[in-house]
Design an enzyme around this catalytic site. Structure first.
Site, PDB file in Angstrom:
ATOM      1  N   HIS A   1       0.857  -1.188   0.000  1.00 51.66           N
ATOM      2  CA  HIS A   1       0.000   0.000   0.000  1.00 51.66           C
ATOM      3  C   HIS A   1       0.894   1.240   0.000  1.00 51.66           C
ATOM      4  O   HIS A   1       1.555   1.543   0.993  1.00 51.66           O
ATOM      5  CB  HIS A   1      -0.917  -0.006   1.223  1.00 51.66           C
ATOM      6  CG  HIS A   1      -1.964  -1.074   1.134  1.00 51.66           C
ATOM      7  ND1 HIS A   1      -2.494  -1.710   2.230  1.00 51.66           N
ATOM      8  CD2 HIS A   1      -2.574  -1.609   0.042  1.00 51.66           C
ATOM      9  CE1 HIS A   1      -3.394  -2.588   1.819  1.00 51.66           C
ATOM     10  NE2 HIS A   1      -3.460  -2.546   0.496  1.00 51.66           N
TER      11      HIS A   1
ATOM     12  N   GLU B   1       1.291   4.084   2.717  1.00 53.36           N
ATOM     13  CA  GLU B   1       1.623   3.697   4.092  1.00 53.36           C
ATOM     14  C   GLU B   1       3.132   3.824   4.323  1.00 53.36           C
ATOM     15  O   GLU B   1       3.842   2.860   4.607  1.00 53.36           O
ATOM     16  CB  GLU B   1       1.080   2.299   4.376  1.00 53.36           C
ATOM     17  CG  GLU B   1      -0.451   2.318   4.322  1.00 53.36           C
ATOM     18  CD  GLU B   1      -1.121   0.950   4.396  1.00 53.36           C
ATOM     19  OE1 GLU B   1      -2.362   0.912   4.282  1.00 53.36           O
ATOM     20  OE2 GLU B   1      -0.424  -0.066   4.555  1.00 53.36           O
TER      21      GLU B   1
ATOM     22  N   HIS C   1       2.570  -2.734   7.159  1.00 52.52           N
ATOM     23  CA  HIS C   1       1.568  -1.737   6.757  1.00 52.52           C
ATOM     24  C   HIS C   1       1.520  -0.602   7.776  1.00 52.52           C
ATOM     25  O   HIS C   1       2.145  -0.675   8.826  1.00 52.52           O
ATOM     26  CB  HIS C   1       0.169  -2.386   6.718  1.00 52.52           C
ATOM     27  CG  HIS C   1      -0.019  -3.342   5.594  1.00 52.52           C
ATOM     28  ND1 HIS C   1      -0.875  -3.095   4.547  1.00 52.52           N
ATOM     29  CD2 HIS C   1       0.541  -4.551   5.350  1.00 52.52           C
ATOM     30  CE1 HIS C   1      -0.840  -4.109   3.705  1.00 52.52           C
ATOM     31  NE2 HIS C   1       0.016  -5.017   4.170  1.00 52.52           N
TER      32      HIS C   1
ATOM     33  N   GLU D   1       1.158  -3.946  11.552  1.00 55.91           N
ATOM     34  CA  GLU D   1       0.576  -2.615  11.353  1.00 55.91           C
ATOM     35  C   GLU D   1       1.214  -1.633  12.328  1.00 55.91           C
ATOM     36  O   GLU D   1       1.546  -1.993  13.457  1.00 55.91           O
ATOM     37  CB  GLU D   1      -0.935  -2.654  11.655  1.00 55.91           C
ATOM     38  CG  GLU D   1      -1.738  -3.533  10.717  1.00 55.91           C
ATOM     39  CD  GLU D   1      -2.177  -2.803   9.459  1.00 55.91           C
ATOM     40  OE1 GLU D   1      -1.839  -1.600   9.299  1.00 55.91           O
ATOM     41  OE2 GLU D   1      -2.865  -3.441   8.632  1.00 55.91           O
TER      42      GLU D   1
END
Ligand SMILES: [Zn+2]
Length: 491
Positions: free
Chosen positions: A235, A238, A333, A406
């Protein structure tokens, strides 16, 4: 107040000027020169000039509301209008002490950390280090003027006429920055680091693969090495994932005793930027062609998703090779609504496997004060079926663990803290270093690593022991913690 695009004067002007620095502008650029409605004279100081035609830049449109207020529109991801989150643009031609309000009016998300105190980052020519704006200058609210969309407004006071100011959603980390970083690693000629080109993106950008492991002959060839595979930036918006990834790499190639032990026992394979086109273009979620690559793991196409296809092929090939013991897959991420670092893992029928899967995040929680085990969760949501973590969790055998790591775009809470601590570029990297060293704890627990003396250190390379009292390089003893503190590895 009626806000109409036609009322404002927004002109595209070809200029040859450039700003320097990491995010250097690319060639001739189209700048948005915004002067009051009906004004046709020469641009005066204070008629703001916006620009996002540079690497990882993103700004689609600017509406002049008043001398003090501008509506900003994020340019949607290429070929996918659904995603509008990442912004990154410069403003110049400012007047000293000019106060403005910028309203970012077309976010595609409603829930946002802006509600919890997050603020955009800013830097300027004379102050090149990124800083977060003070939270008190940022407002996030539903706006009747914009179809009740959520709008993020921030107040800013320009203070140096000759400065170019840059604002972004979070600390940018561009494709070029990664290329420079990897080139600087290569120049060090480290015997335990290999860089190769795993493939090319649709726009022919490099898909890099790093392999970090010790190929020392002193080591017994029959000793089995575990393999850890790490990917980041599937992504593109990010960017914190890149700082974490660089933290991991910096630690693993360092002379830190823990890193030396790990290189003896583990092969690390790292793809630092899975979606280089998306990063270059300033997208938030998608590739050039508008695909969320983290939903295409089941069937990536070599022409539509070439980078993902190449990574998947390599992992599948390794999983079928009896000589390779692929134990970890971690995809990094950043999260737009949660605090802290945390992980997503898979759900299995086998309770023992579930418990084993929880070990790494538990250990990481002990090493990284910003990592939260309580935020870590295990799921089998249907919408996540095409993610790397879910797909590989199904493909690899029950001795392998697949996670999404994350990290908050905004901040973390530590055990003792009463208020969230905003992440900096450095603290993102520190989380990466803590991830890397947690593999030592994991492999000691699992008896892969028994002694603490790296094989090649048993010979002659005593210079590595400087500053480490007992000369053994024990990963967790006092002198080591002191050493980590001096390197900024510890808490
Ligand atoms: Zn993501």
């Amino acid at each position: 107040m009626e806000r109409k695009m036609e009322e404002s004067t927004v002109r595209d002007v070809e200029t040859g000027s450039e700003t320097g620095g990491e995010d250097a502008l690319v060639g001739n650029v189209n700048k948005l020169m915004v002067s009051p409605p009906g004004y046709s004279g020469a641009l005066r100081k204070g008629h703001l000039v916006f620009d996002a035609c540079f690497e990882s830049g993103n700004l689609g449109r600017v509406d002049y509301i008043s001398e003090f207020e501008f509506d900003l529109f994020i340019r949607p991801d290429t070929c996918n209008p659904r995603f509008r989150v990442w912004f990154n643009f410069t403003v110049e031609n400012v007047r000293e002490t000019q106060r403005v309000i910028f309203n970012v009016v077309n976010f595609s998300k409603t829930k946002s950390l802006y509600r919890d105190g997050m603020s955009p980052v800013v830097k300027s020519t004379s102050r090149p280090k990124w800083q977060r704006l003070p939270a008190k200058n940022v407002y996030y609210y539903r706006c009747p003027d914009h179809r009740r969309n959520y709008v993020m407004s921030f107040a800013f006071c320009f203070d140096r006429e000759d400065d170019i100011y840059q604002f972004a959603y979070c600390y940018p980390y561009t494709y070029s920055r990664l290329q420079h970083y990897l080139a600087s690693l290569e120049r060090r000629n480290l015997p335990y680091l290999q860089r190769e080109q795993l493939g090319l993106s649709v726009q022919q950008r490099q898909l890099d693969l790093l392999t970090i492991t010790n190929c020392d002959q002193h080591q017994s060839p029959e000793r089995e090495k575990k393999l850890v595979f790490l990917t980041a930036r599937v992504h593109p918006g990010e960017s914190p994932a890149s700082f974490i990834c660089q933290g991991v790499i910096d630690f693993l190639v360092s002379q830190h005793p823990v890193a030396q032990i790990l290189r003896d026992h583990v092969i690390f394979k790292i793809v630092p930027m899975l979606n280089p086109d998306g990063v270059y273009l300033g997208n938030y979620r998608c590739s050039l062609m508008g695909f969320d690559l983290n939903r295409h793991w089941q069937d990536p196409s070599p022409w539509a998703h070439p980078t993902l296809h190449a990574v998947k092929q390599l992992i599948v090939q390794m999983s079928q090779d009896p000589r390779v013991s692929l134990e970890f897959y971690i995809d990094v991420h950043a999260h737009s609504t949660m605090l802290n670092g945390f992980m997503y893992g898979n759900v299995f029928e086998d309770e023992e496997r579930v418990q084993r899967q929880a070990v790494f995040p538990r250990l990481l929680c002990q090493n990284a004060p910003d990592f939260s085990f309580s935020n870590t969760s295990f799921n089998r949501d249907v919408v996540k079926a095409g993610t790397g973590r879910r797909f590989l969790g199904g493909l690899l055998d029950d001795t392998s663990y697949c996670y999404t790591l994350e990290v908050s775009f905004y901040s973390y809470m530590t055990a003792g803290s009463t208020a969230p601590v905003p992440y900096t570029e450095e603290t993102y990297m520190k989380l990466g270093r803590n991830v890397a060293r947690t593999f030592l704890d994991y492999y000691k627990l699992n008896n892969l690593i028994k002694d603490n003396i790296p094989a090649h250190l048993q010979c002659s390379e005593m210079k590595f022991h400087t500053g480490n009292g007992n000369g053994k390089g024990n990963g967790r003893d006092t002198s080591d913690r002191e050493r980590e503190k001096s390197q900024g590895v510890g808490h």
